[in-house]
Scaffold this active site. Structure first.
Site, short mmCIF file in Angstrom:
data_model
loop_
_atom_site.label_atom_id
_atom_site.label_comp_id
_atom_site.label_asym_id
_atom_site.label_seq_id
_atom_site.Cartn_x
_atom_site.Cartn_y
_atom_site.Cartn_z
N GLY A 20 0.83 -1.21 0.00
CA GLY A 20 0.00 0.00 0.00
C GLY A 20 0.87 1.26 0.00
CE1 TYR A 144 -2.11 -14.39 2.90
CE2 TYR A 144 -0.94 -15.88 1.44
CZ TYR A 144 -1.24 -14.60 1.84
OH TYR A 144 -0.68 -13.54 1.19
CB THR A 172 7.12 -13.74 -7.03
OG1 THR A 172 7.88 -12.83 -7.82
CG2 THR A 172 6.16 -14.51 -7.92
CG HIS A 187 7.60 -12.26 2.99
ND1 HIS A 187 6.83 -11.14 3.19
CD2 HIS A 187 6.76 -13.29 2.82
CE1 HIS A 187 5.56 -11.49 3.13
NE2 HIS A 187 5.49 -12.79 2.91
CE LYS A 195 18.03 -14.85 10.73
NZ LYS A 195 18.47 -16.10 10.10
P1 NDP Z 1 1.37 -5.84 5.09
O1 NDP Z 1 1.34 -6.81 6.23
O2 NDP Z 1 2.54 -4.92 5.00
O3 NDP Z 1 0.03 -5.01 5.07
C1 NDP Z 1 -1.22 -5.59 5.31
C2 NDP Z 1 -2.25 -4.51 5.20
O4 NDP Z 1 -3.55 -5.09 5.41
C3 NDP Z 1 -2.09 -3.39 6.24
O5 NDP Z 1 -2.41 -2.16 5.64
C4 NDP Z 1 -3.13 -3.78 7.29
O6 NDP Z 1 -3.60 -2.65 8.03
C5 NDP Z 1 -4.23 -4.32 6.40
N1 NDP Z 1 -5.15 -5.20 7.15
C6 NDP Z 1 -4.86 -6.37 7.77
N2 NDP Z 1 -5.97 -6.86 8.37
C7 NDP Z 1 -6.97 -5.97 8.12
C8 NDP Z 1 -8.35 -5.90 8.48
N3 NDP Z 1 -8.93 -6.86 9.23
N4 NDP Z 1 -9.08 -4.84 8.07
C9 NDP Z 1 -8.50 -3.87 7.32
N5 NDP Z 1 -7.22 -3.88 6.93
C10 NDP Z 1 -6.46 -4.91 7.33
O7 NDP Z 1 1.24 -6.72 3.76
P2 NDP Z 1 1.85 -6.46 2.30
O8 NDP Z 1 1.78 -5.02 1.95
O9 NDP Z 1 3.13 -7.19 2.20
O10 NDP Z 1 0.80 -7.28 1.42
C11 NDP Z 1 -0.27 -6.65 0.73
C12 NDP Z 1 -0.96 -7.69 -0.11
O11 NDP Z 1 -0.03 -8.31 -0.98
C13 NDP Z 1 -1.60 -8.83 0.69
O12 NDP Z 1 -2.85 -9.14 0.10
C14 NDP Z 1 -0.62 -9.97 0.53
O13 NDP Z 1 -1.27 -11.20 0.62
C15 NDP Z 1 -0.09 -9.71 -0.86
N6 NDP Z 1 1.25 -10.25 -1.17
C16 NDP Z 1 2.37 -9.87 -0.51
C17 NDP Z 1 3.62 -10.40 -0.89
C18 NDP Z 1 4.86 -10.03 -0.17
O14 NDP Z 1 5.92 -10.58 -0.54
N7 NDP Z 1 4.83 -9.15 0.81
C19 NDP Z 1 3.75 -11.33 -1.97
C20 NDP Z 1 2.53 -11.64 -2.61
C21 NDP Z 1 1.33 -11.11 -2.21
P3 NDP Z 1 -2.83 -2.17 9.41
O15 NDP Z 1 -1.52 -1.56 8.97
O16 NDP Z 1 -3.74 -1.19 10.01
O17 NDP Z 1 -2.63 -3.42 10.22
#
Ligand code: NDP
Length: 322
Positions: A20, A144, A172, A187, A195
């Site tokens: 985001g 998940y 990915t 990750h 680390k």
């Molecule tokens: P983050 O953990 O950095 O962010 C997760 C986001 O989801 C935060 O903004 C969090 O809000 C929000 N969130 C979680 N639970 C809720 C809820 N119940 N209601 C509203 N908002 C919620 O994840 P990433 O940015 O890494 O991932 C974003 C997307 O990309 C996800 O869908 C993930 O599955 C996907 N993804 C990520 C990869 C990676 O390598 N990181 C790879 C492939 C896919 P808050 O900050 O307030 O907790």
């Protein structure tokens, strides 16, 4: 789209997470925001999307025309193994509430985020977009994975029954600023950065799990952010598209550790604890579809992305997730 046809309001769920923040960066700081567009970035504090009432209220408040749906309950591998049912039910609720509310309120396009870890465990490589449902996902994160796979099924349903153009992307191994750097939750790339920095501060060796031989495709979050905005504007299929660097950019964990050590100026010893498994040696995904649609897209070289992420981590050490 044509902003003259009416207001364009893009709502980004998960706007406070790593991806985001990457979308926010490319839209607000790199000029991808067009005149007449309004972009809204949500965190879980604005609405708990597991709750239908809160989801409806936040959609009513912002009245989006487009949605980038990134919010998800994500965790480290051990959290998934301990609580697969919770990862299934929270993500099912979040995705169903967001897609249903988007449809009910007339949102014209939704781009949701799947993940490469949802692909079948037993599969032939390279993996492509057509293989998501071809077999069971890995046991460790079956909750998940199944919730994420259903987004693709929901998109198909909303298209077949209502003509909605709701689609999804498959990133990915994303890394970048605002990631979770906690060694138990992160990750691999961010765990190694966290680390190595700790080892530097404490004057100790850094220990890497496994031999370092496994090879992975690491993609900088800002590149994924740029591509997600492109998907929102230009990609017209319902079926998902993989957003990743190509096979030619695949590097080993050992290469990654050495790049991190150089970026953080870590001069200590790097140890490999071979009592840990390397996991799959390769998990190569094909980006033929992305190349067909967007042949000119240039990815940030991984070394440059690592340096930028390490610099961000050091500068934001006190507020980062560690
Ligand atoms: P983050 O953990 O950095 O962010 C997760 C986001 O989801 C935060 O903004 C969090 O809000 C929000 N969130 C979680 N639970 C809720 C809820 N119940 N209601 C509203 N908002 C919620 O994840 P990433 O940015 O890494 O991932 C974003 C997307 O990309 C996800 O869908 C993930 O599955 C996907 N993804 C990520 C990869 C990676 O390598 N990181 C790879 C492939 C896919 P808050 O900050 O307030 O907790």
């Amino acid at each position: 789209w044509d902003t003259k046809a009416g207001p364009v309001r893009v709502l980004v769920t998960g706007g406070s997470g790593m991806l985001g923040k990457a979308v926010e960066h490319v839209v607000m700081n790199e000029g991808l925001k067009r005149e007449g567009e309004e972009w809204i970035f949500l965190s879980s504090k604005d609405a708990d999307l597991r709750d239908l009432g809160q989801t409806k209220a936040v959609f009513e408040k912002h009245r989006p025309t487009h949605v980038i749906h990134l919010a998800a309950k994500v965790g480290g591998i051990y959290e998934h193994m301990r609580d697969n049912l919770l990862f299934l039910s929270d993500n099912l609720r979040i995705n169903d509430n967001v897609l249903q509310t988007a449809h009910d309120t007339g949102v014209t396009k939704v781009v949701s985020c799947l993940s490469s870890c949802i692909f079948p465990d037993k599969i032939t490589y390279p993996i492509d977009e057509t293989m998501i449902h071809n077999g069971l996902p890995h046991d460790s994160n079956f909750g998940y994975s199944h919730a994420k796979r259903l987004i693709d099924i929901q998109n198909r349903g909303y298209f077949e029954q209502y003509g909605r153009r709701y689609t999804s992307v498959i990133p990915t191994n994303v890394f970048g600023p605002h990631d979770n750097f906690n060694k138990d939750k992160a990750h691999v790339m961010s765990a190694l950065i966290g680390k190595t920095y700790k080892a530097k501060m404490e004057g100790t060796p850094v220990t890497v799990c496994g031999t370092g031989a496994a090879r992975r495709l690491f993609t900088l979050s800002w590149d994924v952010g740029r591509l997600i905005v492109w998907v929102l504007r230009e990609y017209d299929e319902i079926q998902p598209i993989i957003l990743s660097v190509g096979e030619e950019d695949e590097i080993s964990i050992k290469d990654a550790v050495e790049m991190i050590a150089e970026a953080l100026d870590f001069k200590g010893e790097i140890k490999y604890d071979t009592s840990f498994s390397d996991g799959q040696l390769r998990k190569t995904t094909s980006i033929a579809k992305l190349r067909r649609y967007h042949p000119d897209f240039t990815f940030t070289p991984v070394k440059e992305g690592i340096k930028m992420t390490c610099d961000w981590f050091v500068a934001n050490y006190n507020s980062a997730r560690i």
